[in-house]
Design a protein around this motif. Structure first.
Motif, PDB file in Angstrom:
ATOM      1  N   GLN A 117       0.821  -1.210   0.000  1.00 15.39           N
ATOM      2  CA  GLN A 117       0.000   0.000   0.000  1.00 15.39           C
ATOM      3  C   GLN A 117       0.856   1.262   0.000  1.00 15.39           C
ATOM      4  O   GLN A 117       0.529   2.242  -0.668  1.00 15.39           O
ATOM      5  N   VAL A 119       3.805   1.595  -1.331  1.00 19.41           N
ATOM      6  CA  VAL A 119       4.356   1.752  -2.680  1.00 19.41           C
ATOM      7  C   VAL A 119       3.285   2.297  -3.619  1.00 19.41           C
ATOM      8  O   VAL A 119       3.547   3.186  -4.432  1.00 19.41           O
ATOM      9  N   ILE A 120       2.069   1.789  -3.498  1.00 22.17           N
ATOM     10  CA  ILE A 120       0.969   2.276  -4.330  1.00 22.17           C
ATOM     11  C   ILE A 120       0.742   3.766  -4.110  1.00 22.17           C
ATOM     12  O   ILE A 120       0.532   4.524  -5.055  1.00 22.17           O
ATOM     13  N   ARG A 121       0.812   4.207  -2.881  1.00 23.67           N
ATOM     14  CA  ARG A 121       0.609   5.618  -2.547  1.00 23.67           C
ATOM     15  C   ARG A 121       1.833   6.468  -2.852  1.00 23.67           C
ATOM     16  O   ARG A 121       1.792   7.687  -2.747  1.00 23.67           O
ATOM     17  N   GLY A 122       2.940   5.816  -3.181  1.00 25.66           N
ATOM     18  CA  GLY A 122       4.152   6.565  -3.508  1.00 25.66           C
ATOM     19  C   GLY A 122       4.997   6.895  -2.308  1.00 25.66           C
ATOM     20  O   GLY A 122       5.917   7.703  -2.393  1.00 25.66           O
ATOM     21  N   GLU A 123       4.682   6.284  -1.199  1.00 24.29           N
ATOM     22  CA  GLU A 123       5.453   6.531   0.015  1.00 24.29           C
ATOM     23  C   GLU A 123       6.630   5.551   0.048  1.00 24.29           C
ATOM     24  O   GLU A 123       6.457   4.367  -0.126  1.00 24.29           O
ATOM     25  N   GLU A 124       7.788   6.072   0.294  1.00 27.30           N
ATOM     26  CA  GLU A 124       8.951   5.199   0.408  1.00 27.30           C
ATOM     27  C   GLU A 124       9.372   5.145   1.862  1.00 27.30           C
ATOM     28  O   GLU A 124       9.608   6.178   2.500  1.00 27.30           O
TER      29      GLU A 124
END
Length: 127
Positions: A117, A119-124
């Motif tokens: 989730q 990664v999907i949201r672009g959070e690293e």
């Protein structure tokens, strides 16, 4: 596109995948003519027979159809068929590998889901 001639994937498969990508991107739409085997051979500096094999692979999968004397054309449901194939084959395979690796690393299901989730949201996550 650059072809990888390292032997990991046959060139004709790479040609077929490239054409699939072009169809997904709508460079070629339903009932539009695609490149001939000779055009593909010239574009990628490969043997025309190799290009033909990639085209015929897509004909076998009903992504393209032949018009005698005119060339190869995109079928009406080509994009939908490609997306379905890639979801069922590619994504399922990748997910299977991901889950196996998570099990090896003793990552719990909830943690794995949170990672996906993120990664999907672009959070690293910086860990």
């Amino acid at each position: 596109m650059l072809l990888h001639q390292d032997g990991s994937k046959p060139i004709y498969v790479q040609i077929a995948e490239w054409l699939e990508n072009e169809i997904i991107a709508e460079t070629f739409k339903s009932d539009e003519k695609v490149y001939s085997q000779y055009q593909l051979a010239e574009m990628f500096t490969i043997n025309p027979a190799t290009a033909a094999k990639g085209l015929n692979m897509l004909v076998d999968e009903q992504i393209l159809y032949k018009k005698r004397g005119l060339g190869m054309f995109v079928t009406k449901n080509a994009k939908k068929a490609i997306l379905k194939k890639r979801k069922s084959e590619t994504l399922t395979g990748l997910i299977h590998e991901l889950v196996l690796e998570a099990k090896r690393l003793e990552v719990e299901e909830k943690d794995l889901l949170q990672m996906v989730q993120a990664v999907i949201r672009g959070e690293e996550e910086q860990k």
